[in-house]
Motif scaffolding. Structure first.
Motif, PDB file in Angstrom:
ATOM      1  N   TYR A 115      -4.017   6.335  -4.702  1.00  0.00           N
ATOM      2  CA  TYR A 115      -4.292   4.908  -4.168  1.00  0.00           C
ATOM      3  C   TYR A 115      -4.196   5.277  -2.444  1.00  0.00           C
ATOM      4  O   TYR A 115      -4.536   4.513  -1.914  1.00  0.00           O
ATOM      5  N   ALA A 116      -3.485   6.024  -2.640  1.00  0.00           N
ATOM      6  CA  ALA A 116      -2.715   6.481  -0.251  1.00  0.00           C
ATOM      7  C   ALA A 116      -3.836   6.235   0.321  1.00  0.00           C
ATOM      8  O   ALA A 116      -4.063   5.918   1.822  1.00  0.00           O
ATOM      9  N   ASP A 117      -4.916   7.280  -0.107  1.00  0.00           N
ATOM     10  CA  ASP A 117      -6.190   7.721   0.513  1.00  0.00           C
ATOM     11  C   ASP A 117      -7.547   6.766   0.143  1.00  0.00           C
ATOM     12  O   ASP A 117      -8.610   6.017   0.583  1.00  0.00           O
TER      13      ASP A 117
ATOM     14  N   THR B  58      -4.340  -4.321  -0.766  1.00  0.00           N
ATOM     15  CA  THR B  58      -2.851  -4.955  -0.540  1.00  0.00           C
ATOM     16  C   THR B  58      -2.095  -4.723   0.704  1.00  0.00           C
ATOM     17  O   THR B  58      -1.368  -5.389   1.312  1.00  0.00           O
TER      18      THR B  58
ATOM     19  N   GLY C 254       0.621  -1.350   0.297  1.00  0.00           N
ATOM     20  CA  GLY C 254       0.757  -0.126   0.043  1.00  0.00           C
ATOM     21  C   GLY C 254       0.650   1.387   0.195  1.00  0.00           C
ATOM     22  O   GLY C 254       0.232   2.382  -0.632  1.00  0.00           O
ATOM     23  N   GLU C 255       1.822   1.070   0.606  1.00  0.00           N
ATOM     24  CA  GLU C 255       3.617   2.533   0.660  1.00  0.00           C
ATOM     25  C   GLU C 255       3.691   2.134  -0.488  1.00  0.00           C
ATOM     26  O   GLU C 255       4.182   3.788  -0.729  1.00  0.00           O
TER      27      GLU C 255
ATOM     28  N   GLN D 258      -6.073  -0.121  -0.059  1.00  0.00           N
ATOM     29  CA  GLN D 258      -5.502  -0.159   0.813  1.00  0.00           C
ATOM     30  C   GLN D 258      -5.733  -1.609   1.110  1.00  0.00           C
ATOM     31  O   GLN D 258      -4.946  -2.626   1.942  1.00  0.00           O
ATOM     32  N   ARG D 259      -6.726  -1.816   1.754  1.00  0.00           N
ATOM     33  CA  ARG D 259      -7.038  -2.880   2.751  1.00  0.00           C
ATOM     34  C   ARG D 259      -7.149  -3.743   1.597  1.00  0.00           C
ATOM     35  O   ARG D 259      -6.474  -5.187   1.731  1.00  0.00           O
TER      36      ARG D 259
ATOM     37  N   ASP E 192      -9.485   4.037   0.541  1.00  0.00           N
ATOM     38  CA  ASP E 192      -9.939   2.819   1.725  1.00  0.00           C
ATOM     39  C   ASP E 192      -9.445   0.897   1.004  1.00  0.00           C
ATOM     40  O   ASP E 192      -9.116   0.114   1.296  1.00  0.00           O
TER      41      ASP E 192
END
Length: 197
Positions: free
Chosen positions: A23-25, A33, A16-17, A30-31, A27
């Protein structure tokens, strides 16, 4: 061999990083990845620690038979883990001396915990004088005299005979004598324990 997953093992490289800032924000991204991180964390951890897996002193115990196969060691499953590690670590050196007195003495010290003296009935001789006497015929026997490293320790005669017989040339018989101490100290009237193979 498979490595068991460690519950909650974090990834050193979270996907995610590494995603673009767009795509940093997000949700969902991030879930998603984070789920991939959970799956990949054991793989990445294994790769990060790969040198430890191939070092006999650090490898997990269940990897030792695999490492032993790399260096041509036939390990006894009954051996303690410390002995197994030592035999794998010294395998190349012991292979270099295989078939020699030194090799047998070193292997007996490592595997059986005994000092040894090897007497071989074969040999060769030469003479600068023509017509010199021939050497005596070989005895056809390899005599292995062993004594414990520490006087209080017992010698496993069966194991010593197995190791010595495995190293003995096929045309010779192998005999083991168990002495109470070094040969010069044990040349007493009492006969040593003998085992033939």
């Amino acid at each position: 061999m498979t490595r068991a997953a460690v519950p909650g093992l974090p990834s050193r490289y979270p996907i995610g990083e590494l995603l673009p800032a767009l795509y940093a924000d997000d949700d969902l991204a991030q879930r998603f990845t984070a789920g991939l991180d959970t799956v990949l964390a054991p793989v990445l951890s294994t790769l990060d620690n790969l040198p430890a897996y191939v070092d006999p002193a650090l490898a997990p115990a269940d990897f030792l038979p695999w490492l032993a196969s790399w260096v041509g060691v036939e390990a006894d499953p009954a051996w303690p883990v410390e002995l197994h590690r030592a035999v794998v670590a010294r395998a190349v050196e012991l292979h270099r001396w295989r078939g020699t007195r030194r090799g047998l003495v070193e292997r007996l010290r490592l595997v059986c915990g005994v000092h040894a003296e090897v007497r071989d009935g074969g040999g060769a001789t030469w003479s600068a004088e023509p017509g010199a006497a021939l050497p005596p015929p070989p005895t056809g026997e390899l005599l292995v005299r062993v004594w414990p490293v520490r006087a209080a320790d017992a010698v496993d005669t069966h194991r010593v005979l197995e190791v010595a017989t495995a190293a003995c040339p096929v045309h010779l018989t192998c005999r083991v004598e168990v002495l109470p101490g070094p040969p010069e100290a044990s040349e007493a009237p009492d006969a040593p324990e003998q085992t033939g193979g």
